[in-house]
Design a protein around this motif. Structure first.
Motif, PDB file in Angstrom:
ATOM      1  N   GLY A 178     -33.095 -72.778 -11.826  1.00  0.00           N
ATOM      2  CA  GLY A 178     -33.438 -71.382 -11.579  1.00  0.00           C
ATOM      3  C   GLY A 178     -33.633 -70.608 -12.860  1.00  0.00           C
ATOM      4  N   LEU A 179     -32.824 -70.927 -13.879  1.00  0.00           N
ATOM      5  CA  LEU A 179     -32.957 -70.263 -15.169  1.00  0.00           C
ATOM      6  C   LEU A 179     -34.318 -70.555 -15.791  1.00  0.00           C
ATOM      7  N   VAL A 180     -34.785 -71.788 -15.654  1.00  0.00           N
ATOM      8  CA  VAL A 180     -36.094 -72.157 -16.188  1.00  0.00           C
ATOM      9  C   VAL A 180     -37.197 -71.333 -15.518  1.00  0.00           C
ATOM     10  N   PHE A 181     -37.126 -71.223 -14.195  1.00  0.00           N
ATOM     11  CA  PHE A 181     -38.133 -70.440 -13.473  1.00  0.00           C
ATOM     12  C   PHE A 181     -38.052 -68.958 -13.859  1.00  0.00           C
ATOM     13  N   ALA A 182     -36.840 -68.462 -14.063  1.00  0.00           N
ATOM     14  CA  ALA A 182     -36.678 -67.060 -14.460  1.00  0.00           C
ATOM     15  C   ALA A 182     -37.287 -66.813 -15.843  1.00  0.00           C
ATOM     16  N   ILE A 183     -37.093 -67.768 -16.760  1.00  0.00           N
ATOM     17  CA  ILE A 183     -37.653 -67.627 -18.102  1.00  0.00           C
ATOM     18  C   ILE A 183     -39.177 -67.637 -18.049  1.00  0.00           C
ATOM     19  N   VAL A 184     -39.733 -68.528 -17.232  1.00  0.00           N
ATOM     20  CA  VAL A 184     -41.191 -68.584 -17.082  1.00  0.00           C
ATOM     21  C   VAL A 184     -41.719 -67.250 -16.558  1.00  0.00           C
ATOM     22  N   THR A 185     -41.027 -66.694 -15.565  1.00  0.00           N
ATOM     23  CA  THR A 185     -41.450 -65.406 -15.004  1.00  0.00           C
ATOM     24  C   THR A 185     -41.367 -64.289 -16.030  1.00  0.00           C
ATOM     25  N   LEU A 186     -40.272 -64.264 -16.783  1.00  0.00           N
ATOM     26  CA  LEU A 186     -40.114 -63.240 -17.820  1.00  0.00           C
ATOM     27  C   LEU A 186     -41.225 -63.341 -18.859  1.00  0.00           C
ATOM     28  N   CYS A 187     -41.506 -64.565 -19.293  1.00  0.00           N
ATOM     29  CA  CYS A 187     -42.510 -64.761 -20.347  1.00  0.00           C
ATOM     30  C   CYS A 187     -43.914 -64.386 -19.886  1.00  0.00           C
ATOM     31  N   THR A 188     -44.214 -64.602 -18.618  1.00  0.00           N
ATOM     32  CA  THR A 188     -45.578 -64.372 -18.142  1.00  0.00           C
ATOM     33  C   THR A 188     -45.818 -62.959 -17.635  1.00  0.00           C
ATOM     34  N   THR A 189     -44.750 -62.211 -17.304  1.00  0.00           N
ATOM     35  CA  THR A 189     -44.980 -60.927 -16.633  1.00  0.00           C
ATOM     36  C   THR A 189     -44.178 -59.754 -17.179  1.00  0.00           C
ATOM     37  N   VAL A 190     -43.451 -59.917 -18.274  1.00  0.00           N
ATOM     38  CA  VAL A 190     -42.576 -58.829 -18.709  1.00  0.00           C
ATOM     39  C   VAL A 190     -43.353 -57.537 -18.950  1.00  0.00           C
ATOM     40  N   VAL A 191     -44.597 -57.651 -19.441  1.00  0.00           N
ATOM     41  CA  VAL A 191     -45.428 -56.451 -19.606  1.00  0.00           C
ATOM     42  C   VAL A 191     -46.779 -56.584 -18.912  1.00  0.00           C
ATOM     43  N   ALA A 192     -47.004 -57.669 -18.176  1.00  0.00           N
ATOM     44  CA  ALA A 192     -48.335 -57.950 -17.623  1.00  0.00           C
ATOM     45  C   ALA A 192     -48.813 -56.859 -16.672  1.00  0.00           C
ATOM     46  N   PHE A 193     -47.992 -56.511 -15.684  1.00  0.00           N
ATOM     47  CA  PHE A 193     -48.443 -55.528 -14.695  1.00  0.00           C
ATOM     48  C   PHE A 193     -48.549 -54.117 -15.273  1.00  0.00           C
ATOM     49  N   PRO A 194     -47.573 -53.644 -16.066  1.00  0.00           N
ATOM     50  CA  PRO A 194     -47.768 -52.328 -16.693  1.00  0.00           C
ATOM     51  C   PRO A 194     -49.008 -52.289 -17.591  1.00  0.00           C
ATOM     52  N   LEU A 195     -49.273 -53.367 -18.311  1.00  0.00           N
ATOM     53  CA  LEU A 195     -50.447 -53.416 -19.187  1.00  0.00           C
ATOM     54  C   LEU A 195     -51.732 -53.309 -18.373  1.00  0.00           C
ATOM     55  N   LEU A 196     -51.789 -54.004 -17.232  1.00  0.00           N
ATOM     56  CA  LEU A 196     -52.989 -53.954 -16.399  1.00  0.00           C
ATOM     57  C   LEU A 196     -53.189 -52.582 -15.771  1.00  0.00           C
ATOM     58  N   LEU A 197     -52.098 -51.891 -15.474  1.00  0.00           N
ATOM     59  CA  LEU A 197     -52.223 -50.519 -14.978  1.00  0.00           C
ATOM     60  C   LEU A 197     -52.735 -49.582 -16.061  1.00  0.00           C
ATOM     61  N   ASP A 198     -52.341 -49.854 -17.282  1.00  0.00           N
ATOM     62  CA  ASP A 198     -52.680 -48.974 -18.400  1.00  0.00           C
ATOM     63  C   ASP A 198     -54.059 -49.283 -18.966  1.00  0.00           C
ATOM     64  N   ARG A 199     -54.427 -50.567 -18.992  1.00  0.00           N
ATOM     65  CA  ARG A 199     -55.703 -50.983 -19.575  1.00  0.00           C
ATOM     66  C   ARG A 199     -56.274 -52.142 -18.747  1.00  0.00           C
ATOM     67  N   ASP A 200     -57.556 -52.125 -18.536  1.00  0.00           N
ATOM     68  CA  ASP A 200     -58.217 -53.182 -17.769  1.00  0.00           C
ATOM     69  C   ASP A 200     -58.539 -54.348 -18.696  1.00  0.00           C
ATOM     70  N   VAL A 201     -57.496 -55.094 -19.093  1.00  0.00           N
ATOM     71  CA  VAL A 201     -57.665 -56.151 -20.089  1.00  0.00           C
ATOM     72  C   VAL A 201     -57.875 -57.529 -19.475  1.00  0.00           C
ATOM     73  N   GLY A 202     -57.638 -57.676 -18.167  1.00  0.00           N
ATOM     74  CA  GLY A 202     -57.786 -58.970 -17.524  1.00  0.00           C
ATOM     75  C   GLY A 202     -56.476 -59.727 -17.439  1.00  0.00           C
ATOM     76  N   ALA A 203     -56.406 -60.653 -16.490  1.00  0.00           N
ATOM     77  CA  ALA A 203     -55.171 -61.397 -16.235  1.00  0.00           C
ATOM     78  C   ALA A 203     -54.767 -62.262 -17.431  1.00  0.00           C
ATOM     79  N   ALA A 204     -55.755 -62.903 -18.068  1.00  0.00           N
ATOM     80  CA  ALA A 204     -55.443 -63.793 -19.186  1.00  0.00           C
ATOM     81  C   ALA A 204     -54.785 -63.032 -20.330  1.00  0.00           C
ATOM     82  N   ALA A 205     -55.353 -61.897 -20.698  1.00  0.00           N
ATOM     83  CA  ALA A 205     -54.779 -61.104 -21.793  1.00  0.00           C
ATOM     84  C   ALA A 205     -53.412 -60.551 -21.416  1.00  0.00           C
ATOM     85  N   ALA A 206     -53.225 -60.171 -20.150  1.00  0.00           N
ATOM     86  CA  ALA A 206     -51.942 -59.618 -19.718  1.00  0.00           C
ATOM     87  C   ALA A 206     -50.830 -60.657 -19.836  1.00  0.00           C
TER      88      ALA A 206
END
Length: 283
Positions: A178-206
């Motif tokens: 579970g810790l491994v999955f949590a780390i993966v989630t943190l690394c991929t999304t810690v700022v991804a959704f706020p960044l996409l709301l703020d700037r239309d940079v695309g999923a890859a950049a987020a």
């Protein structure tokens, strides 16, 4: 071209936002600002925040009726994996409050009209894939240790887990997975959704920006993940009711953490002014 917009954003080049180095004080300040956002107009959070307790209760009843007790803990723990997407309306409320705009509860659904909505859903699909893989791994581990037949009652399951060597193996190995999955989630999304709301940079950049934010601030991001995990556990103890407060606070705080982690976008200047301006720093 539409598919590229989802992955690559609105510009011809992939965005590369600048990452700031933050400190523990920034995490504390983000939480403080998150609490301030929540208490400014807490009523407009009720509908969104109660989704978590409601779903948790439904899953508990479902697990009880169909004898799927072994998946109950992974299901509840899995809420942390899809939480970044579920809290997207809260990011929008904090964004609007930051700009001095109206923050009525229905504005939480304004994200549906975002130009980056395709990219947002693309990252959300990634999260749900991670969530599904986590449940699959948890089920496979249980069946490896105890066989395919599920326990008929929660008492039997607790006896299996707490009084047998296989049970302690399940606890230790399961939490490590579970810790491994949590780390993966943190690394991929810690700022991804706020960044996409703020700037239309695309999923890859987020997603890439989230990875860079964690790499540049490993200790602070690890501490942030620990704070969120402890908060979700404490919020779940009183029949999940505490999540109605914990989830909004973390949602708002994540927006403010994003502001501290990511350098604001610099407006494009005319060529003659750009030539006389020193280049900005690059992460």
């Amino acid at each position: 071209m539409a598919n590229f917009h989802v992955i690559g954003g609105a510009t011809e080049r992939l965005a590369h936002p600048t990452i700031n180095k933050i400190h523990t004080a920034d995490l504390i300040d983000s939480l403080r600002l998150g609490v301030a956002d929540f208490w400014e107009k807490p009523s407009h959070m009720v509908l969104l925040a109660l989704i978590y307790p409601a779903v948790a209760i439904v899953l508990t009843v479902w697990a009880s009726g169909y004898y799927t007790w072994p998946l109950l803990y992974p299901l509840l723990g899995g809420f942390a994996l899809i939480g970044p997407f579920a809290a997207i309306g809260l990011y929008e409320i904090s964004r609007r409050r930051e700009q001095g705009l109206d923050t009525s509860w229905h504005h939480a659904f304004a994200v549906l009209h975002s130009p980056a909505i395709g990219s947002i859903f693309a990252v959300a699909v990634l999260l749900f894939v991670v969530f599904t893989l986590w449940l699959t791994a948890a089920q496979a581990l249980y069946e490896t240790l105890f066989g395919a037949a599920p326990p008929m009652t929660i008492d039997v399951m607790l006896q299996q887990i707490l009084t047998t060597p296989q049970g302690w193996t399940l606890i230790i190995v399961g939490n490590l997975i579970g810790l491994v999955f949590a780390i993966v989630t943190l690394c991929t999304t810690v700022v991804a959704f706020p960044l996409l709301l703020d700037r239309d940079v695309g999923a890859a950049a987020a997603v890439e920006t989230s990875f860079r934010a964690v790499i540049k601030n490993p200790l602070q991001m690890a501490l942030w993940g620990l704070i969120v995990a402890i908060g979700l556990v404490l919020g779940s103890i009183p029949l999940f009711v505490g999540l109605a407060v914990i989830i909004p606070i973390f949602g708002h705080a994540t927006w403010h953490l994003y502001r501290k982690l990511i350098e604001p976008e610099v407006a494009t200047m005319p060529a003659q002014r750009a030539r006389s301006t020193k280049p900005g720093k690059i992460a």
